[in-house]
Design a protein around this motif. Structure first.
Motif, PDB file in Angstrom:
ATOM      1  N   ALA A 160      24.205  29.068  55.777  1.00  0.00           N
ATOM      2  CA  ALA A 160      24.238  30.299  54.981  1.00  0.00           C
ATOM      3  C   ALA A 160      24.941  31.423  55.739  1.00  0.00           C
ATOM      4  O   ALA A 160      25.728  32.182  55.162  1.00  0.00           O
ATOM      5  N   ARG A 161      24.673  31.523  57.030  1.00  0.00           N
ATOM      6  CA  ARG A 161      25.306  32.572  57.844  1.00  0.00           C
ATOM      7  C   ARG A 161      26.813  32.356  57.938  1.00  0.00           C
ATOM      8  O   ARG A 161      27.599  33.299  57.801  1.00  0.00           O
ATOM      9  N   ILE A 162      27.232  31.106  58.133  1.00  0.00           N
ATOM     10  CA  ILE A 162      28.659  30.792  58.239  1.00  0.00           C
ATOM     11  C   ILE A 162      29.358  31.045  56.900  1.00  0.00           C
ATOM     12  O   ILE A 162      30.446  31.623  56.858  1.00  0.00           O
ATOM     13  N   VAL A 163      28.719  30.623  55.804  1.00  0.00           N
ATOM     14  CA  VAL A 163      29.294  30.855  54.474  1.00  0.00           C
ATOM     15  C   VAL A 163      29.421  32.348  54.214  1.00  0.00           C
ATOM     16  O   VAL A 163      30.459  32.820  53.737  1.00  0.00           O
ATOM     17  N   ALA A 164      28.376  33.116  54.528  1.00  0.00           N
ATOM     18  CA  ALA A 164      28.427  34.567  54.319  1.00  0.00           C
ATOM     19  C   ALA A 164      29.560  35.186  55.126  1.00  0.00           C
ATOM     20  O   ALA A 164      30.282  36.068  54.638  1.00  0.00           O
ATOM     21  N   GLU A 165      29.731  34.734  56.352  1.00  0.00           N
ATOM     22  CA  GLU A 165      30.824  35.228  57.194  1.00  0.00           C
ATOM     23  C   GLU A 165      32.178  34.934  56.545  1.00  0.00           C
ATOM     24  O   GLU A 165      33.079  35.773  56.564  1.00  0.00           O
ATOM     25  N   SER A 166      32.302  33.774  55.929  1.00  0.00           N
ATOM     26  CA  SER A 166      33.579  33.388  55.329  1.00  0.00           C
ATOM     27  C   SER A 166      33.903  34.193  54.071  1.00  0.00           C
ATOM     28  O   SER A 166      35.060  34.260  53.663  1.00  0.00           O
ATOM     29  N   PHE A 167      32.883  34.809  53.453  1.00  0.00           N
ATOM     30  CA  PHE A 167      33.099  35.623  52.258  1.00  0.00           C
ATOM     31  C   PHE A 167      33.382  37.089  52.595  1.00  0.00           C
ATOM     32  O   PHE A 167      33.606  37.891  51.683  1.00  0.00           O
ATOM     33  N   GLN A 168      33.361  37.448  53.879  1.00  0.00           N
ATOM     34  CA  GLN A 168      33.646  38.830  54.255  1.00  0.00           C
ATOM     35  C   GLN A 168      35.101  39.159  53.943  1.00  0.00           C
ATOM     36  O   GLN A 168      35.978  38.293  54.055  1.00  0.00           O
ATOM     37  N   PRO A 169      35.388  40.410  53.557  1.00  0.00           N
ATOM     38  CA  PRO A 169      36.773  40.805  53.259  1.00  0.00           C
ATOM     39  C   PRO A 169      37.694  40.534  54.454  1.00  0.00           C
ATOM     40  O   PRO A 169      37.344  40.859  55.594  1.00  0.00           O
ATOM     41  N   ASP A 222      33.509  25.503  65.131  1.00  0.00           N
ATOM     42  CA  ASP A 222      33.797  24.091  65.401  1.00  0.00           C
ATOM     43  C   ASP A 222      33.468  23.234  64.183  1.00  0.00           C
ATOM     44  O   ASP A 222      32.737  22.239  64.258  1.00  0.00           O
ATOM     45  N   LEU A 223      34.019  23.662  63.050  1.00  0.00           N
ATOM     46  CA  LEU A 223      33.743  23.054  61.768  1.00  0.00           C
ATOM     47  C   LEU A 223      35.065  22.775  61.076  1.00  0.00           C
ATOM     48  O   LEU A 223      36.019  23.534  61.230  1.00  0.00           O
ATOM     49  N   ALA A 224      35.153  21.702  60.319  1.00  0.00           N
ATOM     50  CA  ALA A 224      36.372  21.412  59.559  1.00  0.00           C
ATOM     51  C   ALA A 224      36.471  22.391  58.394  1.00  0.00           C
ATOM     52  O   ALA A 224      35.476  22.674  57.721  1.00  0.00           O
ATOM     53  N   ALA A 225      37.675  22.900  58.155  1.00  0.00           N
ATOM     54  CA  ALA A 225      37.876  23.883  57.088  1.00  0.00           C
ATOM     55  C   ALA A 225      37.456  23.320  55.732  1.00  0.00           C
ATOM     56  O   ALA A 225      36.876  24.043  54.915  1.00  0.00           O
ATOM     57  N   HIS A 226      37.727  22.046  55.483  1.00  0.00           N
ATOM     58  CA  HIS A 226      37.343  21.479  54.193  1.00  0.00           C
ATOM     59  C   HIS A 226      35.833  21.429  54.027  1.00  0.00           C
ATOM     60  O   HIS A 226      35.309  21.572  52.915  1.00  0.00           O
ATOM     61  N   GLN A 227      35.093  21.266  55.127  1.00  0.00           N
ATOM     62  CA  GLN A 227      33.633  21.260  55.044  1.00  0.00           C
ATOM     63  C   GLN A 227      33.126  22.647  54.658  1.00  0.00           C
ATOM     64  O   GLN A 227      32.266  22.788  53.787  1.00  0.00           O
ATOM     65  N   LEU A 228      33.688  23.677  55.295  1.00  0.00           N
ATOM     66  CA  LEU A 228      33.300  25.037  54.952  1.00  0.00           C
ATOM     67  C   LEU A 228      33.671  25.352  53.500  1.00  0.00           C
ATOM     68  O   LEU A 228      32.904  26.001  52.786  1.00  0.00           O
ATOM     69  N   SER A 229      34.805  24.882  53.053  1.00  0.00           N
ATOM     70  CA  SER A 229      35.196  25.090  51.652  1.00  0.00           C
ATOM     71  C   SER A 229      34.189  24.446  50.707  1.00  0.00           C
ATOM     72  O   SER A 229      33.853  25.018  49.662  1.00  0.00           O
ATOM     73  N   ASP A 230      33.697  23.269  51.060  1.00  0.00           N
ATOM     74  CA  ASP A 230      32.668  22.602  50.243  1.00  0.00           C
ATOM     75  C   ASP A 230      31.388  23.445  50.202  1.00  0.00           C
ATOM     76  O   ASP A 230      30.777  23.619  49.143  1.00  0.00           O
ATOM     77  N   TRP A 231      30.973  23.959  51.357  1.00  0.00           N
ATOM     78  CA  TRP A 231      29.786  24.798  51.405  1.00  0.00           C
ATOM     79  C   TRP A 231      29.954  26.045  50.552  1.00  0.00           C
ATOM     80  O   TRP A 231      29.034  26.462  49.856  1.00  0.00           O
ATOM     81  N   ARG A 232      31.150  26.649  50.602  1.00  0.00           N
ATOM     82  CA  ARG A 232      31.427  27.853  49.809  1.00  0.00           C
ATOM     83  C   ARG A 232      31.356  27.530  48.313  1.00  0.00           C
ATOM     84  O   ARG A 232      30.782  28.299  47.536  1.00  0.00           O
ATOM     85  N   ARG A 233      31.927  26.409  47.905  1.00  0.00           N
ATOM     86  CA  ARG A 233      31.894  26.004  46.503  1.00  0.00           C
ATOM     87  C   ARG A 233      30.455  25.795  46.053  1.00  0.00           C
ATOM     88  O   ARG A 233      30.039  26.263  44.990  1.00  0.00           O
ATOM     89  N   GLN A 234      29.673  25.118  46.873  1.00  0.00           N
ATOM     90  CA  GLN A 234      28.269  24.880  46.543  1.00  0.00           C
ATOM     91  C   GLN A 234      27.507  26.200  46.425  1.00  0.00           C
ATOM     92  O   GLN A 234      26.669  26.361  45.530  1.00  0.00           O
ATOM     93  N   ALA A 235      27.818  27.146  47.295  1.00  0.00           N
ATOM     94  CA  ALA A 235      27.157  28.461  47.240  1.00  0.00           C
ATOM     95  C   ALA A 235      27.523  29.194  45.957  1.00  0.00           C
ATOM     96  O   ALA A 235      26.663  29.799  45.300  1.00  0.00           O
ATOM     97  N   ARG A 236      28.792  29.128  45.556  1.00  0.00           N
ATOM     98  CA  ARG A 236      29.224  29.790  44.312  1.00  0.00           C
ATOM     99  C   ARG A 236      28.553  29.171  43.095  1.00  0.00           C
ATOM    100  O   ARG A 236      28.277  29.865  42.117  1.00  0.00           O
ATOM    101  N   GLU A 237      28.289  27.874  43.167  1.00  0.00           N
ATOM    102  CA  GLU A 237      27.636  27.171  42.061  1.00  0.00           C
ATOM    103  C   GLU A 237      26.118  27.301  42.099  1.00  0.00           C
ATOM    104  O   GLU A 237      25.440  26.784  41.221  1.00  0.00           O
ATOM    105  N   GLY A 238      25.608  27.962  43.115  1.00  0.00           N
ATOM    106  CA  GLY A 238      24.168  28.151  43.232  1.00  0.00           C
ATOM    107  C   GLY A 238      23.432  26.916  43.703  1.00  0.00           C
ATOM    108  O   GLY A 238      22.211  26.820  43.557  1.00  0.00           O
ATOM    109  N   ARG A 239      24.170  25.967  44.256  1.00  0.00           N
ATOM    110  CA  ARG A 239      23.542  24.738  44.761  1.00  0.00           C
ATOM    111  C   ARG A 239      23.371  24.865  46.268  1.00  0.00           C
ATOM    112  O   ARG A 239      24.248  25.404  46.940  1.00  0.00           O
TER     113      ARG A 239
END
Length: 71
Positions: free
Chosen positions: A30-39, A51-68
């Motif tokens: 949640a902290r990493i996803v929130a950081e990625s949504f900062q302007p 130390d995370l793959a960009a595609h993994q973070l993108s998946d987490w962001r998508r899941q967060a937007r979908e409320g999952r």
């Protein structure tokens, strides 16, 4: 030939891959996803910092937007 006749004159480093998946605690995700949504934040930069793959973070962001919850 001094190189053994095969044209190879160097060494090879064998790197062992880790097995399995890393488990990220939900609060850390949640902290990493929130950081990625900062302007001005870029997914690739945030992922690299953690130390995370960009595609993994993108998946987490998508899941967060979908409320999952990210899994």
């Amino acid at each position: 030939m001094a190189d053994g006749g095969d044209g190879f004159d160097g060494c090879i480093e064998v790197v062992q891959r880790t097995r399995g998946y890393r488990r990220w605690p939900d609060d850390v995700k949640a902290r990493i996803v929130a950081e990625s949504f900062q302007p001005g934040a870029r997914v690739a930069d945030v992922a690299c910092r953690h130390d995370l793959a960009a595609h993994q973070l993108s998946d987490w962001r998508r899941q967060a937007r979908e409320g999952r919850p990210a899994r």
